[in-house]
Design an enzyme around this catalytic site. Structure first.
Site, short mmCIF file in Angstrom:
data_model
loop_
_atom_site.label_atom_id
_atom_site.label_comp_id
_atom_site.label_asym_id
_atom_site.label_seq_id
_atom_site.Cartn_x
_atom_site.Cartn_y
_atom_site.Cartn_z
N GLY A 51 26.07 11.21 -30.00
CA GLY A 51 25.05 12.11 -29.01
C GLY A 51 25.74 11.63 -27.13
N ALA A 52 25.98 10.15 -27.64
CA ALA A 52 26.17 9.24 -26.75
C ALA A 52 27.64 9.97 -26.20
CB ALA A 52 26.33 7.83 -26.72
N GLY B 215 0.91 -1.35 0.08
CA GLY B 215 0.52 -0.54 0.48
C GLY B 215 0.62 1.35 0.10
N GLY B 216 0.21 2.49 0.36
CA GLY B 216 0.98 3.33 1.06
C GLY B 216 2.25 3.57 1.14
C1 HXC Z 1 -3.67 -3.22 11.96
C2 HXC Z 1 -2.92 -5.52 11.74
C3 HXC Z 1 -2.58 -5.06 10.06
C4 HXC Z 1 -3.08 -3.66 10.08
C5 HXC Z 1 -1.69 -6.79 10.12
N1 HXC Z 1 -2.79 -7.00 11.68
N2 HXC Z 1 -1.98 -5.86 9.27
N3 HXC Z 1 -3.66 -4.40 12.06
N4 HXC Z 1 -3.62 -2.88 10.95
N5 HXC Z 1 -2.80 -3.14 9.00
C6 HXC Z 1 -2.32 -7.42 12.78
C7 HXC Z 1 -3.62 -8.94 12.65
O1 HXC Z 1 -4.82 -8.17 12.53
C8 HXC Z 1 -2.61 -10.01 13.23
O2 HXC Z 1 -3.41 -9.54 14.93
C9 HXC Z 1 -1.37 -9.38 13.02
O3 HXC Z 1 -0.40 -7.96 12.72
C10 HXC Z 1 -0.62 -9.76 13.22
O4 HXC Z 1 -0.92 -10.61 11.94
P1 HXC Z 1 -0.98 -11.76 10.94
O5 HXC Z 1 -1.93 -11.67 9.67
O6 HXC Z 1 -1.88 -12.69 11.61
O7 HXC Z 1 -0.13 -12.19 10.86
P2 HXC Z 1 0.51 -12.65 9.16
O8 HXC Z 1 0.92 -14.20 8.26
O9 HXC Z 1 2.75 -12.76 9.84
O10 HXC Z 1 1.22 -11.23 8.41
C11 HXC Z 1 1.31 -10.30 8.09
C12 HXC Z 1 1.13 -9.03 6.99
C13 HXC Z 1 -0.55 -9.38 7.48
C14 HXC Z 1 1.62 -9.79 5.76
C15 HXC Z 1 1.48 -7.75 7.95
O11 HXC Z 1 -1.25 -9.21 8.45
C16 HXC Z 1 -1.40 -8.18 6.11
O12 HXC Z 1 -1.02 -8.60 5.11
N6 HXC Z 1 -1.80 -7.40 6.82
C17 HXC Z 1 -2.42 -6.36 6.19
C18 HXC Z 1 -1.38 -5.71 4.71
C19 HXC Z 1 -2.30 -4.49 3.92
O13 HXC Z 1 -3.33 -4.38 3.21
N7 HXC Z 1 -2.02 -3.26 4.50
C20 HXC Z 1 -2.70 -2.36 3.67
C21 HXC Z 1 -3.56 -1.40 4.93
S1 HXC Z 1 -3.44 -0.19 3.59
P3 HXC Z 1 -3.71 -10.35 15.53
O14 HXC Z 1 -4.64 -9.75 16.98
O15 HXC Z 1 -4.69 -11.45 15.18
O16 HXC Z 1 -2.45 -11.46 16.02
C22 HXC Z 1 -2.79 0.58 3.33
C23 HXC Z 1 -2.38 2.28 3.22
C24 HXC Z 1 -1.55 3.18 3.26
O17 HXC Z 1 -1.41 0.45 4.49
C25 HXC Z 1 -1.83 4.37 2.29
C26 HXC Z 1 -0.83 5.41 2.38
C27 HXC Z 1 -0.83 6.53 1.82
#
Ligand code: HXC
Length: 510
Positions: free
Chosen positions: A404-405, A169-170
């Protein structure tokens, strides 16, 4: 008194546990280090001073009030690398997936502000699930605060990003605005939208590794500058790079002790260029022969191999090298190599790093793919970057410098200070055959005559002497004395200063 001291120790121990032993074990099982272990490898032993260890977030939605963890998923502070100051943040994926909350962002911003004020680089170790979903727009605002600082710090302090886990993402845009990005093979990836979204929108099926793994970004997209096998190797390479760089744009790069004679003669260079003008040879041999102790840190080694970029030292001083590589695409300039070299030249110029350019270039790569892709604009980036550079610049033409290079590759005309050529150099508008076929079009039906004219043209123009007679080449030098001549040239340029006209900023062909 003891109780309060114990309380501090208890709170510190709790913070160090991050998301708990189970998650730390899971991180280790993947071959990854924790956020704090990474800092220990990156910095000099015992030098890390942590700030904000006890900071927690202040969100309440989604029952977040009961999920507060000290440090809030990012370890921040400063330390030293070989005794030189550096600010660091390291995201802790064991805490809420290393996600970025408003508080987490504030911690990063705080050390970025300190780094800019105190004139020291920032290294970010990224391992995060992106914006903390529970905090909504507050986390997006946090990202934007970091982005803005990245832009403001650009050209003021070096910024290095290390991608050590997911970066989606961002979240990819902060690293993208820093000077160098390094990735860890098989455990890190970067993309704007992940494989699931890609499938929904474009129906493409792609794995995370294919979409944004280390190979993708070092070989195809050029988003990343290097990739290494594991956390430890990656962090050690970052330490190596750091040693070449100045702390900020007002300081010179560090001078290191050297044990290599600057006047070292390399007889093998006299036969480096093959007899046949179309045979390739390895320009890296020359790069290594010029470098102190043969130590060269290459940037973007796996991308656009027709140009080599990287850092070496001459007489202990950092020099940025840009070199055509005849082994790949005959060393042609194309879109990718122009972009790669332009970015490198801009970095060197911003941070007072002298530039050495080694030239063997038959011209720009012809073809519709290149023209449709905007070769003109991309080639102009390199031309612009060199034309604008005010750091000391030394150029050595080993063989071809056509068309040119020739102008683009740090010719005297666009600002190089000392221009050398080997006797094997061919400085001309184009290759002899092409030139003859244009000049003697009417004789094209007679191959014997054309061959004779080509030979004639070659003898007259395929050499460095006409350019040397005009003063465009300062001296034709013996290949074996290249290191000595280049070292002496840079030594004379240490006091170089150039007045530039005031402007808000340029309009580089982006
Ligand atoms: C809140 C999050 C989180 C997030 C993970 N967690 N990502 N909590 N916000 N973005 C939490 C999970 O709920 C979980 O909590 C714990 O972290 C571990 O995550 P798991 O998925 O169990 O671990 P793992 O299998 O190791 O995977 C890690 C991960 C995956 C690859 C990071 O969690 C993931 O894909 N997360 C989302 C990624 C994503 O789509 N991000 C984009 C967000 S939008 P518990 O309590 O269950 O342990 C964005 C836009 C920004 O970023 C724009 C800026 C301009």
């Amino acid at each position: 008194m003891h109780t309060i001291l114990d309380q501090l120790e208890t709170r510190r121990a709790e913070a160090r546990r991050g998301g708990g032993q189970e998650r730390i074990d899971a991180q280790h099982a993947k071959g990854k280090l924790t956020a704090r272990e990474r800092i220990d490898v990156l910095l000099d032993e015992g030098s890390f001073e942590e700030y904000g260890m006890l900071v927690t977030h202040c969100a309440t939605d989604f029952s977040m009030a009961s999920q507060k963890m000290a440090s809030d998923g990012v370890v921040t502070g400063w330390g030293t690398i070989n005794g030189r100051l550096v600010y660091v943040f390291s995201q802790d994926i064991t805490v809420l997936g290393g996600s970025l909350s408003e508080t987490h962002a504030r911690k990063i911003c705080k050390i970025m502000d300190m780094a800019v004020r105190n004139g020291a680089p920032v290294i970010g170790l990224n391992d995060s699930g992106g914006a903390r979903i529970q905090e909504g727009v507050a986390s997006l605002a946090g990202y934007a605060d970091v982005f803005k600082r990245n832009a403001e710090a650009s050209g003021v302090i070096p910024q290095i990003s290390v991608i050590m886990g997911p970066c989606a993402g961002g979240a990819v845009y902060s690293p993208a605005m820093t000077d160098f990005i390094f990735m860890v093979r098989d455990s890190s990836y970067m993309f704007v939208t992940g494989p699931d979204v890609v499938k929904t929108v474009t129906n493409e099926v792609v794995t995370a590794e294919e979409l944004g793994g280390a190979d993708t970004h070092t070989q195809k997209s050029s988003v990343a500058d290097g990739a290494y096998e594991n956390d430890i190797e990656t962090l050690e390479q970052v330490r190596r790079l750091f040693d070449f760089l100045p702390l900020n744009n007002r300081e010179k790069p560090p001078e290191r002790p050297f044990f290599d004679d600057p006047s070292r003669i390399e007889m093998r260079l006299d036969t480096l260029v093959p007899v046949s003008a179309s045979s390739p040879y390895d320009m890296k041999e020359l790069v290594l022969a010029i470098a102190d102790e043969g130590d060269f840190f290459e940037i973007q080694e796996a991308f656009a191999g027709n140009i080599i970029t990287g850092f070496l030292r001459i007489e202990g001083q950092t020099v940025g090298v840009v070199a055509n590589q005849p082994r790949v695409l005959a060393g042609c300039l194309d879109i990718n190599s122009s972009r790669k070299a332009a970015r490198f030249v801009r970095f060197c110029d911003a941070f007072s790093i002298p530039i050495l350019t080694l030239v063997d270039v038959p011209g720009f790569l012809p073809g519709t793919e290149q023209e449709y892709g905007g070769l003109i604009k991309h080639g102009a980036k390199l031309l612009f970057a060199y034309s604008q550079a005010t750091v000391p610049m030394v150029t050595l033409i080993t063989r071809k410098a056509y068309g040119g290079a020739y102008d683009v590759m740090a010719s005297k005309h666009i600002g190089a200070d000392v221009n050398y050529a080997w006797p094997t150099a061919e400085i001309a508008v184009m290759g002899a055959k092409g030139a003859t076929e244009i000049l003697y079009r009417s004789e094209l039906g007679d191959p014997g005559k054309i061959a004779e004219r080509t030979k004639d043209h070659e003898e007259r123009f395929a050499n460095p002497f006409i350019a040397a007679e005009r003063g465009f080449i300062d001296e034709v030098i013996m290949p074996h004395s290249s290191r000595k001549r280049i070292a002496r040239a840079f030594a004379t340029l240490r006091g170089k200063s150039v007045e530039t006209r005031w402007k808000k900023h340029d309009t580089i062909p982006l």
